[in-house]
Every structure is written in structure tokens, then in C-alpha cells.
Design an enzyme around this catalytic site. Structure first.
Site, short mmCIF file in Angstrom:
data_model
loop_
_atom_site.label_atom_id
_atom_site.label_comp_id
_atom_site.label_asym_id
_atom_site.label_seq_id
_atom_site.Cartn_x
_atom_site.Cartn_y
_atom_site.Cartn_z
N LYS A 18 0.82 -1.22 0.00
CA LYS A 18 0.00 0.00 0.00
C LYS A 18 0.86 1.26 0.00
O LYS A 18 0.64 2.17 -0.80
CB LYS A 18 -0.93 0.02 1.23
CG LYS A 18 -1.89 -1.16 1.31
CD LYS A 18 -2.81 -1.07 2.53
CE LYS A 18 -2.10 -1.15 3.87
NZ LYS A 18 -1.37 -2.42 4.11
N ARG B 68 11.17 -1.51 11.06
CA ARG B 68 10.10 -1.15 11.98
C ARG B 68 10.08 -2.11 13.16
O ARG B 68 10.30 -3.30 12.99
CB ARG B 68 8.75 -1.21 11.24
CG ARG B 68 8.41 0.07 10.53
CD ARG B 68 7.24 -0.04 9.59
NE ARG B 68 6.07 -0.73 10.12
CZ ARG B 68 4.90 -0.83 9.47
NH1 ARG B 68 4.77 -0.27 8.27
NH2 ARG B 68 3.90 -1.48 10.01
N ARG C 250 -0.37 -9.11 13.42
CA ARG C 250 -0.98 -8.12 12.52
C ARG C 250 -1.82 -8.82 11.46
O ARG C 250 -2.87 -8.32 11.04
CB ARG C 250 0.10 -7.25 11.87
CG ARG C 250 0.61 -6.16 12.83
CD ARG C 250 1.98 -5.65 12.43
NE ARG C 250 2.04 -5.12 11.10
CZ ARG C 250 3.14 -5.11 10.35
NH1 ARG C 250 4.27 -5.59 10.81
NH2 ARG C 250 3.10 -4.62 9.12
N ARG D 175 -9.66 0.57 8.76
CA ARG D 175 -9.21 -0.78 9.06
C ARG D 175 -10.26 -1.58 9.81
O ARG D 175 -10.04 -2.74 10.12
CB ARG D 175 -7.96 -0.70 9.93
CG ARG D 175 -6.66 -1.00 9.19
CD ARG D 175 -5.52 -0.90 10.19
NE ARG D 175 -4.33 -1.57 9.78
CZ ARG D 175 -3.32 -1.01 9.13
NH1 ARG D 175 -3.39 0.24 8.76
NH2 ARG D 175 -2.25 -1.72 8.84
N ARG E 85 11.27 -5.61 4.96
CA ARG E 85 11.04 -4.17 4.77
C ARG E 85 12.03 -3.34 5.59
O ARG E 85 12.36 -3.67 6.72
CB ARG E 85 9.61 -3.82 5.19
CG ARG E 85 9.38 -2.30 5.24
CD ARG E 85 7.92 -1.91 5.29
NE ARG E 85 7.16 -2.66 6.26
CZ ARG E 85 5.84 -2.77 6.22
NH1 ARG E 85 5.14 -2.17 5.27
NH2 ARG E 85 5.21 -3.48 7.13
P1 ADP Z 1 2.14 -1.81 3.20
O1 ADP Z 1 2.11 -0.31 3.21
O2 ADP Z 1 0.95 -2.41 2.53
O3 ADP Z 1 2.40 -2.38 4.55
P2 ADP Z 1 4.73 -1.54 1.79
O4 ADP Z 1 4.44 -0.69 0.62
O5 ADP Z 1 5.47 -0.94 2.91
O6 ADP Z 1 3.36 -2.25 2.30
O7 ADP Z 1 5.49 -2.84 1.26
C1 ADP Z 1 5.88 -3.88 2.15
C2 ADP Z 1 7.26 -4.37 1.75
O8 ADP Z 1 7.18 -5.09 0.51
C3 ADP Z 1 8.28 -3.27 1.51
O9 ADP Z 1 9.54 -3.75 1.90
C4 ADP Z 1 8.21 -3.03 0.00
O10 ADP Z 1 9.45 -2.55 -0.53
C5 ADP Z 1 7.92 -4.42 -0.52
N1 ADP Z 1 7.02 -4.44 -1.70
C6 ADP Z 1 6.01 -3.58 -1.98
N2 ADP Z 1 5.40 -3.94 -3.13
C7 ADP Z 1 6.04 -5.06 -3.58
C8 ADP Z 1 5.88 -5.91 -4.73
N3 ADP Z 1 4.91 -5.68 -5.63
N4 ADP Z 1 6.72 -6.97 -4.84
C9 ADP Z 1 7.69 -7.21 -3.92
N5 ADP Z 1 7.90 -6.44 -2.83
C10 ADP Z 1 7.07 -5.37 -2.66
P1 ADP Z 2 0.91 -2.20 7.62
O1 ADP Z 2 -0.09 -1.92 6.58
O2 ADP Z 2 2.24 -2.55 7.09
O3 ADP Z 2 0.42 -3.19 8.64
P2 ADP Z 2 0.67 0.55 8.78
O4 ADP Z 2 1.86 1.42 8.70
O5 ADP Z 2 -0.50 0.89 7.94
O6 ADP Z 2 1.20 -0.91 8.52
O7 ADP Z 2 0.16 0.46 10.30
C1 ADP Z 2 1.04 0.15 11.36
C2 ADP Z 2 0.24 0.02 12.65
O8 ADP Z 2 -0.40 1.27 12.97
C3 ADP Z 2 -0.89 -1.01 12.61
O9 ADP Z 2 -0.45 -2.31 12.89
C4 ADP Z 2 -1.81 -0.47 13.70
O10 ADP Z 2 -1.31 -0.78 14.99
C5 ADP Z 2 -1.68 1.05 13.53
N1 ADP Z 2 -2.70 1.56 12.61
C6 ADP Z 2 -2.50 2.09 11.37
N2 ADP Z 2 -3.67 2.44 10.81
C7 ADP Z 2 -4.64 2.13 11.71
C8 ADP Z 2 -6.05 2.23 11.70
N3 ADP Z 2 -6.74 2.71 10.65
N4 ADP Z 2 -6.73 1.80 12.80
C9 ADP Z 2 -6.08 1.31 13.87
N5 ADP Z 2 -4.75 1.18 13.93
C10 ADP Z 2 -4.02 1.58 12.86
#
Ligand code: ADP
Ligand code: ADP
Ligand code: ZN
Length: 214
Positions: free
Chosen positions: A13, A160, A171, A88, A127
């Protein structure tokens, strides 16, 4: 354009949000980034949020919704925004719909980046994020030009706190029970576009742009 990105933890995302926001010139609203910023500067919100984030649990709805509403009323969101990581829970989605209605707005796009659970662990564990600007990298799939250093701002790359195996599994549980139901919610109450998130980053973004340009 007013849009939401849905997807499991590590689906891509944040990565895609950056590319979308650059192309369509809209602000990127990531609740995760906002919480991490508050944690790193030790604000009261950060102190509260950290308790939940480090355990892989959701920050309570009331705190989270307030954060988003405060952000959405700002001038730069007037003509569009991209929400990444919010809503979420179904409750958050309902509150968002009410809020948008109260300012005579609606969502244009709800987009799911669909990734099977088998991909999640490796995406999250590999990541690395920039400690200054938040950009995300992957040690295998999207490495920086110089090891440990952000391509954009030369900031230091870090892992992270919640990107360890145990917390990622929690998660993913939270996603399955509390966030995945949003897929049906948006299929029923809106429309939902889906892209295959298993492809490489540029293929995913190409497919997203095909959807958004139509
Ligand atoms: P999210 O915001 O959904 O948690 P991220 O954009 O931070 O996800 O991506 C999670 C990890 O996967 C990061 O290390 C990113 O560089 C990697 N990543 C994102 N998109 C892809 C993809 N299409 N293929 C492989 N790795 C990806
Ligand atoms: P990812 O998509 O990789 O799990 P995010 O960076 O979006 O990570 O979120 C990290 C953390 O922040 C989540 O695991 C949660 O604890 C908190 N968080 C983010 N967005 C929300 C939301 N909309 N509602 C509740 N908690 C949230
Ligand atoms: Zn950076």
C-alpha cells in the site's frame, strides 16, 4: 480523486501510494506514518499509539478516527486524497462515510491490493524504512542504491519495531478478523477494484494506473 487503498500488512500500500500520489498530485494520508511520526517525536498521541502498534494490535477507533478527520479538513485535501491504512475496521469505514457526507464528499475509488497470506511474512520482515522521510524499501525486492541509506533523502534505513515474525503474525490475525470484512463492506456499499499484488512493484502500479485512468 478521493480514494482508499486496502490490503494486508505488507501488501504494498505505502509503496503504491507514493507512486499514485505523485502521478495524480494528491496528498498521501497514511495513519501508520502519522502514528510513527508521533511516536518518534514522543507526542501524547504517539505514546498512546505505541502501546498498540508494538503488539501488532489496532490503535483504538476513537483515536484513529480523530487523527484522520483532523487531517481531512486541511486545505490540501479539498480536491482529493489517498487514504492508506484507513479504514481498518467496519466502524472506521462507517464513520468515514458519515464524515465525507457531512462535507458533501464521497469516495471515487476503493482499491484492494490483493496478496495471498503466503507473501506477507517475507514482505514485512524484509522491509526497511527511512528514519527521516518514511520511504519504504525491501532488502530483496526493492533495495536502495546504497545499503542502509535512503535514495531520496540520504536518511538512515531502519527496521520497523513491528516487522518481526511474532508481531507480523499478530498483525495478519488482526487483518483477517477486523480489516478483511471491509472487502465485503465496500463490495456492498460502494464498488471495489482489485489489483494482483503478487506482481512486481512496477507491474502493480501499471495495473493500478489502468484502473485509475478509466
Ligand atoms: P504496506 O504499506 O501495505 O504495509 P509496503 O508498501 O510498505 O506495504 O510494502 C511492504 C514491503 O514489501 C516493503 O519492503 C516493500 O518494498 C515491498 N514491496 C512492496 N510492493 C512489492 C511488490 N509488488 N513486490 C515485492 N515487494 C514489494
Ligand atoms: P501495515 O499496513 O504494514 O500493517 P501501517 O503502517 O499501515 O502498517 O500500520 C502500522 C500500525 O499502525 C498497525 O499495525 C496499527 O497498529 C496502527 N494503525 C494504522 N492504521 C490504523 C487504523 N486505521 N486503525 C487502527 N490502527 C491503525
Ligand atoms: Zn528518506
Amino acid at each position: 480523486m478521493r480514494m482508499i487503498l486496502l490490503g494486508a500488512p505488507g501488501a504494498g500500500k505505502g509503496t503504491q501510494a507514493n507512486l499514485i500520489c505523485e502521478k495524480y498530485n494528491i496528498p498521501h494520508l497514511s495513519t501508520g506514518d502519522i502514528f510513527r511520526m508521533n511516536i518518534s517525536t514522543c507526542t501524547p498521541l504517539g505514546v498512546q499509539a505505541k502501546k498498540y502498534i508494538d503488539k501488532g494490535q489496532l490503535v483504538p477507533d476513537d483515536l484513529t478516527i480523530q487523527v484522520v478527520e483532523d487531517r481531512l479538513v486541511r486545505e490540501d485535501c479539498k480536491d482529493g486524497f489517498l487514504l492508506d491504512g484507513f479504514p481498518r475496521t467496519v466502524f472506521q469505514a462507517e464513520e468515514l462515510a458519515k464524515f465525507l457526507q457531512s462535507i458533501n464528499n464521497t469516495l471515487d475509488v476503493v482499491l484492494l491490493i490483493d496478496v495471498p497470506t503466503g507473501f506477507i511474512l517475507e514482505r514485512n520482515i524484509g522491509r526497511r524504512i527511512c528514519s527521516s522521510c518514511g520511504s519504504s524499501y525491501h532488502i530483496k525486492f526493492n533495495p536502495p542504491e546504497e545499503l542502509g541509506i535512503c535514495d531520496f533523502c540520504s536518511g538512515k534505513l531502519i527496521q520497523r519495531n513491528d516487522d518481526n515474525e511474532e508481531t507480523v503474525k499478530e498483525r495478519l490475525n488482526v487483518y483477517t478478523t477486523q480489516t478483511h470484512p471491509l472487502i465485503d463492506y465496500y463490495k456492498t456499499n460502494h464498488f471495489l477494484s482489485t489489483v494482483d499484488g503478487r506482481d512486481d512493484i512496477l507491474t502493480v502500479s501499471k495495473n493500478i494506473f489502468l484502473i485509475l485512468d478509466n
